[in-house]
Design a protein around this motif. Sequence first.
Motif, PDB file in Angstrom:
ATOM      1  N   GLU A   1       0.908  -1.279   0.156  1.00  0.00           N
ATOM      2  CA  GLU A   1      -0.091   0.119   0.102  1.00  0.00           C
ATOM      3  C   GLU A   1       0.856   1.384   0.140  1.00  0.00           C
ATOM      4  O   GLU A   1       0.457   2.272   0.260  1.00  0.00           O
ATOM      5  CB  GLU A   1      -0.855   0.110   1.135  1.00  0.00           C
ATOM      6  CG  GLU A   1      -1.912  -1.215   1.068  1.00  0.00           C
ATOM      7  CD  GLU A   1      -2.801  -1.470   2.343  1.00  0.00           C
ATOM      8  OE1 GLU A   1      -2.351  -0.578   3.584  1.00  0.00           O
ATOM      9  OE2 GLU A   1      -3.412  -2.264   2.605  1.00  0.00           O
ATOM     10  N   SER A   2       2.239   1.079  -0.505  1.00  0.00           N
ATOM     11  CA  SER A   2       3.016   2.410  -0.292  1.00  0.00           C
ATOM     12  C   SER A   2       2.701   3.077  -1.266  1.00  0.00           C
ATOM     13  O   SER A   2       2.543   4.560  -1.069  1.00  0.00           O
ATOM     14  CB  SER A   2       4.443   1.701  -0.694  1.00  0.00           C
ATOM     15  OG  SER A   2       4.808   0.942   0.328  1.00  0.00           O
ATOM     16  N   ALA A   3       2.229   2.923  -2.398  1.00  0.00           N
ATOM     17  CA  ALA A   3       1.613   4.042  -3.476  1.00  0.00           C
ATOM     18  C   ALA A   3       0.585   4.860  -3.154  1.00  0.00           C
ATOM     19  O   ALA A   3       0.850   6.214  -3.190  1.00  0.00           O
ATOM     20  CB  ALA A   3       1.322   3.413  -4.651  1.00  0.00           C
ATOM     21  N   ILE A   4      -0.524   4.470  -2.576  1.00  0.00           N
ATOM     22  CA  ILE A   4      -1.223   5.203  -1.817  1.00  0.00           C
ATOM     23  C   ILE A   4      -1.054   5.821  -0.663  1.00  0.00           C
ATOM     24  O   ILE A   4      -1.473   7.145  -0.265  1.00  0.00           O
ATOM     25  CB  ILE A   4      -2.821   4.359  -1.483  1.00  0.00           C
ATOM     26  CG1 ILE A   4      -3.936   5.371  -1.506  1.00  0.00           C
ATOM     27  CG2 ILE A   4      -2.519   3.547  -0.426  1.00  0.00           C
ATOM     28  CD1 ILE A   4      -4.344   6.224  -2.530  1.00  0.00           C
ATOM     29  N   GLY A   5       0.023   5.308   0.078  1.00  0.00           N
ATOM     30  CA  GLY A   5       0.625   6.026   1.348  1.00  0.00           C
ATOM     31  C   GLY A   5       1.204   7.114   1.025  1.00  0.00           C
ATOM     32  O   GLY A   5       1.156   8.338   1.710  1.00  0.00           O
ATOM     33  N   ALA A   6       1.704   7.445  -0.173  1.00  0.00           N
ATOM     34  CA  ALA A   6       2.370   8.499  -0.649  1.00  0.00           C
ATOM     35  C   ALA A   6       1.380   9.811  -0.697  1.00  0.00           C
ATOM     36  O   ALA A   6       1.644  10.899  -0.362  1.00  0.00           O
ATOM     37  CB  ALA A   6       3.280   8.484  -1.867  1.00  0.00           C
ATOM     38  N   ASP A   7       0.309   9.463  -1.615  1.00  0.00           N
ATOM     39  CA  ASP A   7      -0.813  10.296  -1.363  1.00  0.00           C
ATOM     40  C   ASP A   7      -1.219  10.840  -0.371  1.00  0.00           C
ATOM     41  O   ASP A   7      -1.477  11.856   0.276  1.00  0.00           O
ATOM     42  CB  ASP A   7      -2.028   9.726  -2.430  1.00  0.00           C
ATOM     43  CG  ASP A   7      -1.574   9.672  -3.782  1.00  0.00           C
ATOM     44  OD1 ASP A   7      -0.292   9.832  -4.096  1.00  0.00           O
ATOM     45  OD2 ASP A   7      -2.546   9.407  -4.512  1.00  0.00           O
ATOM     46  N   GLY A   8      -1.611   9.842   0.758  1.00  0.00           N
ATOM     47  CA  GLY A   8      -2.013  10.230   2.037  1.00  0.00           C
ATOM     48  C   GLY A   8      -0.946  10.971   2.882  1.00  0.00           C
ATOM     49  O   GLY A   8      -1.649  11.743   3.555  1.00  0.00           O
ATOM     50  N   THR A   9       0.172  10.688   2.853  1.00  0.00           N
ATOM     51  CA  THR A   9       1.204  11.492   3.283  1.00  0.00           C
ATOM     52  C   THR A   9       1.214  13.108   2.744  1.00  0.00           C
ATOM     53  O   THR A   9       1.026  13.898   3.550  1.00  0.00           O
ATOM     54  CB  THR A   9       2.812  10.957   3.351  1.00  0.00           C
ATOM     55  OG1 THR A   9       2.605   9.591   3.749  1.00  0.00           O
ATOM     56  CG2 THR A   9       3.437  11.801   4.041  1.00  0.00           C
ATOM     57  N   PHE A  10       1.058  13.037   1.670  1.00  0.00           N
ATOM     58  CA  PHE A  10       1.091  14.586   1.074  1.00  0.00           C
ATOM     59  C   PHE A  10      -0.269  15.266   1.648  1.00  0.00           C
ATOM     60  O   PHE A  10      -0.397  16.318   1.956  1.00  0.00           O
ATOM     61  CB  PHE A  10       0.976  14.570  -0.517  1.00  0.00           C
ATOM     62  CG  PHE A  10       1.265  15.705  -1.026  1.00  0.00           C
ATOM     63  CD1 PHE A  10       2.369  16.347  -1.469  1.00  0.00           C
ATOM     64  CD2 PHE A  10       0.031  16.640  -1.355  1.00  0.00           C
ATOM     65  CE1 PHE A  10       2.365  17.617  -2.001  1.00  0.00           C
ATOM     66  CE2 PHE A  10       0.145  18.036  -2.067  1.00  0.00           C
ATOM     67  CZ  PHE A  10       1.333  18.353  -2.471  1.00  0.00           C
TER      68      PHE A  10
END
Length: 168
Positions: A41-50
């Motif tokens: 789930e790292s790809a969506i984690g980058a969006d969530g972090t931003f």
Amino acid sequence: MVAAVSTVAGVALGLLWLWLAPRVPLISDGKAVFLRHSEGESAIGADGTFVLLALAFGAVAAGLVLLFHRHGGVALVLALAVGGVLGSLLGWGVGTFLGPTHDVVGHAKAVGVNVEFDAPLKLEMWAGAMLAWPIAAMIVHLALTALFGPHDPEPEWPAPETHTPPAP
């Protein structure tokens, strides 16, 4: 001034995003590049972090604007909104520019076969992420203005006229 400071704060947003966003590990077999963990789930984690960082930046910007400009005004609110969008754009640009290279094939060839490397940092839900900062700034500014902003004075009501009946 508010829009300019918010825009420049976008650099800090980009650097924090680059530092805190989870990495998406890739691996090459010499012919193609694959996700190291296909169910990660790292790809969506980058969006969530931003988005979370942008929400925090918007809330802080709104608080600072109310702290230094308690009288408010439409110009300040517009500056918060414009500065939030520009800060988000600059943060996205800084994070993607300073992050892992966008030439995935070239990077895979450079590191070799069966060696893990990071995918480029990117936003999948780009439009929503760009609006997180200004939306948070508007909501927090509205709430803080309602709670702590200057209020209109209460109107002075004229004293009721006393009517005395005529003497008989």
